[in-house]
Design a protein around this motif. Sequence first.
Motif, PDB file in Angstrom:
ATOM      1  N   UNK A 248     -89.052  49.078  -2.093  1.00 12.32           N
ATOM      2  CA  UNK A 248     -89.012  49.206  -0.628  1.00 12.32           C
ATOM      3  C   UNK A 248     -89.237  50.235  -0.759  1.00 12.32           C
ATOM      4  N   UNK A 249     -89.336  51.619  -2.095  1.00 16.56           N
ATOM      5  CA  UNK A 249     -89.731  52.771  -2.341  1.00 16.56           C
ATOM      6  C   UNK A 249     -91.294  53.113  -2.085  1.00 16.56           C
ATOM      7  N   UNK A 250     -91.328  52.556  -3.295  1.00 17.24           N
ATOM      8  CA  UNK A 250     -93.384  52.573  -3.331  1.00 17.24           C
ATOM      9  C   UNK A 250     -94.032  52.020  -2.145  1.00 17.24           C
ATOM     10  N   UNK A 251     -93.283  51.883  -0.590  1.00 17.19           N
ATOM     11  CA  UNK A 251     -94.232  51.118   0.204  1.00 17.19           C
ATOM     12  C   UNK A 251     -93.327  51.901   1.018  1.00 17.19           C
ATOM     13  N   UNK A 252     -92.809  52.470   1.233  1.00 14.53           N
ATOM     14  CA  UNK A 252     -92.003  53.222   2.293  1.00 14.53           C
ATOM     15  C   UNK A 252     -91.352  51.966   3.187  1.00 14.53           C
ATOM     16  N   UNK A 253     -91.099  51.181   2.798  1.00 14.86           N
ATOM     17  CA  UNK A 253     -90.359  50.412   3.890  1.00 14.86           C
ATOM     18  C   UNK A 253     -89.021  50.696   4.036  1.00 14.86           C
ATOM     19  N   UNK A 254     -89.296  49.972   5.809  1.00 16.86           N
ATOM     20  CA  UNK A 254     -88.033  50.489   6.765  1.00 16.86           C
ATOM     21  C   UNK A 254     -86.806  48.909   6.935  1.00 16.86           C
ATOM     22  N   UNK A 255     -85.986  49.163   6.052  1.00 16.04           N
ATOM     23  CA  UNK A 255     -84.698  48.037   5.965  1.00 16.04           C
ATOM     24  C   UNK A 255     -83.764  48.259   7.192  1.00 16.04           C
ATOM     25  N   UNK A 256     -83.964  47.606   8.018  1.00 14.84           N
ATOM     26  CA  UNK A 256     -83.105  47.469   9.022  1.00 14.84           C
ATOM     27  C   UNK A 256     -81.646  46.639   9.120  1.00 14.84           C
ATOM     28  N   UNK A 257     -80.085  46.512   8.881  1.00 17.70           N
ATOM     29  CA  UNK A 257     -79.839  45.225   8.642  1.00 17.70           C
ATOM     30  C   UNK A 257     -78.785  45.395   9.446  1.00 17.70           C
ATOM     31  N   UNK A 258     -77.969  44.539  10.420  1.00 17.25           N
ATOM     32  CA  UNK A 258     -77.939  43.793  12.264  1.00 17.25           C
ATOM     33  C   UNK A 258     -76.520  42.355  11.055  1.00 17.25           C
ATOM     34  N   UNK A 288     -94.855  42.270   3.413  1.00 21.59           N
ATOM     35  CA  UNK A 288     -95.627  43.464   4.176  1.00 21.59           C
ATOM     36  C   UNK A 288     -95.745  45.081   3.156  1.00 21.59           C
ATOM     37  N   UNK A 289     -97.063  45.322   4.615  1.00 19.45           N
ATOM     38  CA  UNK A 289     -97.734  46.135   4.080  1.00 19.45           C
ATOM     39  C   UNK A 289     -96.439  48.110   3.700  1.00 19.45           C
ATOM     40  N   UNK A 290     -97.310  48.929   3.772  1.00 17.85           N
ATOM     41  CA  UNK A 290     -96.971  50.331   3.446  1.00 17.85           C
ATOM     42  C   UNK A 290     -96.834  50.646   4.992  1.00 17.85           C
ATOM     43  N   UNK A 291     -95.666  51.435   4.620  1.00 13.36           N
ATOM     44  CA  UNK A 291     -94.265  51.507   5.974  1.00 13.36           C
ATOM     45  C   UNK A 291     -94.107  50.553   7.484  1.00 13.36           C
ATOM     46  N   UNK A 292     -93.995  49.740   6.069  1.00 10.51           N
ATOM     47  CA  UNK A 292     -93.723  48.208   7.311  1.00 10.51           C
ATOM     48  C   UNK A 292     -92.320  48.428   7.734  1.00 10.51           C
ATOM     49  N   UNK A 293     -91.905  47.262   8.690  1.00 11.57           N
ATOM     50  CA  UNK A 293     -90.285  47.483   8.619  1.00 11.57           C
ATOM     51  C   UNK A 293     -89.820  45.998   8.673  1.00 11.57           C
ATOM     52  N   UNK A 313     -92.851  42.973  10.013  1.00 14.44           N
ATOM     53  CA  UNK A 313     -93.991  43.014  11.013  1.00 14.44           C
ATOM     54  C   UNK A 313     -94.937  43.051   9.659  1.00 14.44           C
ATOM     55  N   UNK A 314     -95.092  42.600   8.668  1.00 13.68           N
ATOM     56  CA  UNK A 314     -95.897  42.181   7.449  1.00 13.68           C
ATOM     57  C   UNK A 314     -97.097  41.182   7.771  1.00 13.68           C
TER      58      UNK A 314
END
Length: 409
Positions: A248-258, A288-293, A313-314
């Motif tokens: 997650x850190x390597x790809x800079x993914x944004x993880x949203x938990x609802x 999911x590619x880099x900077x994805x959510x 949004x991969x």
Amino acid sequence: MTISEFQRKFLLRHDLSTFNRLNTAIWIIDIDNYKIWWGNKSALKFLEIDSLPSLVNQDFSAEEIFTREKLEEIFSDTSKGHYIEENWTLHLNQIPKKAVVTFIPLLIENEKRAILIEAIPQLTEETLQRDHRIQELTDKLTLTRQEIQSAIKSKSEFLTIMSHELRTPLNAILGFSDMLKQQVYGSVNEVQTSALNDIFNSGQHLLKLINELLDASIIDRGELQLVDEFFQFDSIIEDCQSIYKEEISKKNLNILVQNNAQLLFLIGDPDRFRQILMNIFKNAVQYTEKNGTITFTIEYDTEGNLVFAIKDNGIGIAQNRLPNICKAFEQDNRSPLTSGKGMGLGLYITSQLVSAHGSKLIIESSEGEGTKVSFTLPKSRIRDSKRSEIQQLTLAIPNVHTCEACYSK
């Protein structure tokens, strides 16, 4: 001549409607007027005549077996109580029809003499050959099905044995490599540490593949079991992020938990439920590619069931691949970066585990736009308060070979 009261009652055609329910061809010949007086639906089908008026108007004077003398003789003999059975070949409608026929004498309207003919079709040589071929094909299909079932059973047993045999030495490799990393047997330099990390990570990956093979073989044999108990799922969501935090850190993914259903207790197998969420979340991170959510949503539907959904949004999945995406060994090589990293069992196992919990896996995806994977846990498996005692139930889950649970919208 003696005609029984039973036979005398057939004076009007509407009295014969009951015979239309029979599969046996039945028709009545008016001897005095020398014509067919009535026939049931099976007779029309047997003689290949489209309607009762067409049958009644049928000219059978050319039929040698329908001569007046023959019919008079049959009526006379059967009226005396004699049983007559003959093999006839009829040529009505220019089509030869072979049948075994029997006769009953009747008196129809206006006390006219008549004969009720019951015809049982004879099997022709062509029909016998066709039935023989059908039986041969049926036998072959039965034998083939048995061979396939035997092969599936052998494959499953082989996978189970090999999985157990491989796990023993692999666990030793993982254990010793971990101890070497921890410098239990002495110090190691940076290069050696890097090599040990590679050994340990590769071993973990191999162990995961072996575990998947073992799970798949258990499912194929119909031996999947859930150990149901009360548990909370909040920590599993946190573990998903923790385990894959490096990628997650390597790809800079944004993880949203609802999470709109916190601190709930579920009834299910906590280990298998963890496996479900981990597999789905892992795929989302992987594709999911880099900077994805990635959005992880837990919420109630209108009927009080609990919906778990992981959306990214991969790169998405091609529409032609969706129908088979949950089949065993259906590897999803969506990305050259991830191809060859698994055996295509992840979603297959996940879909079966979801089904075992009384739900179905739903996959919605568009290539280039991302994927949403969700399942709905029935409200019968939801509890909103803590229980003082943990109830454990072992449930035998039936074998599920298809992936009907998976579909796209």
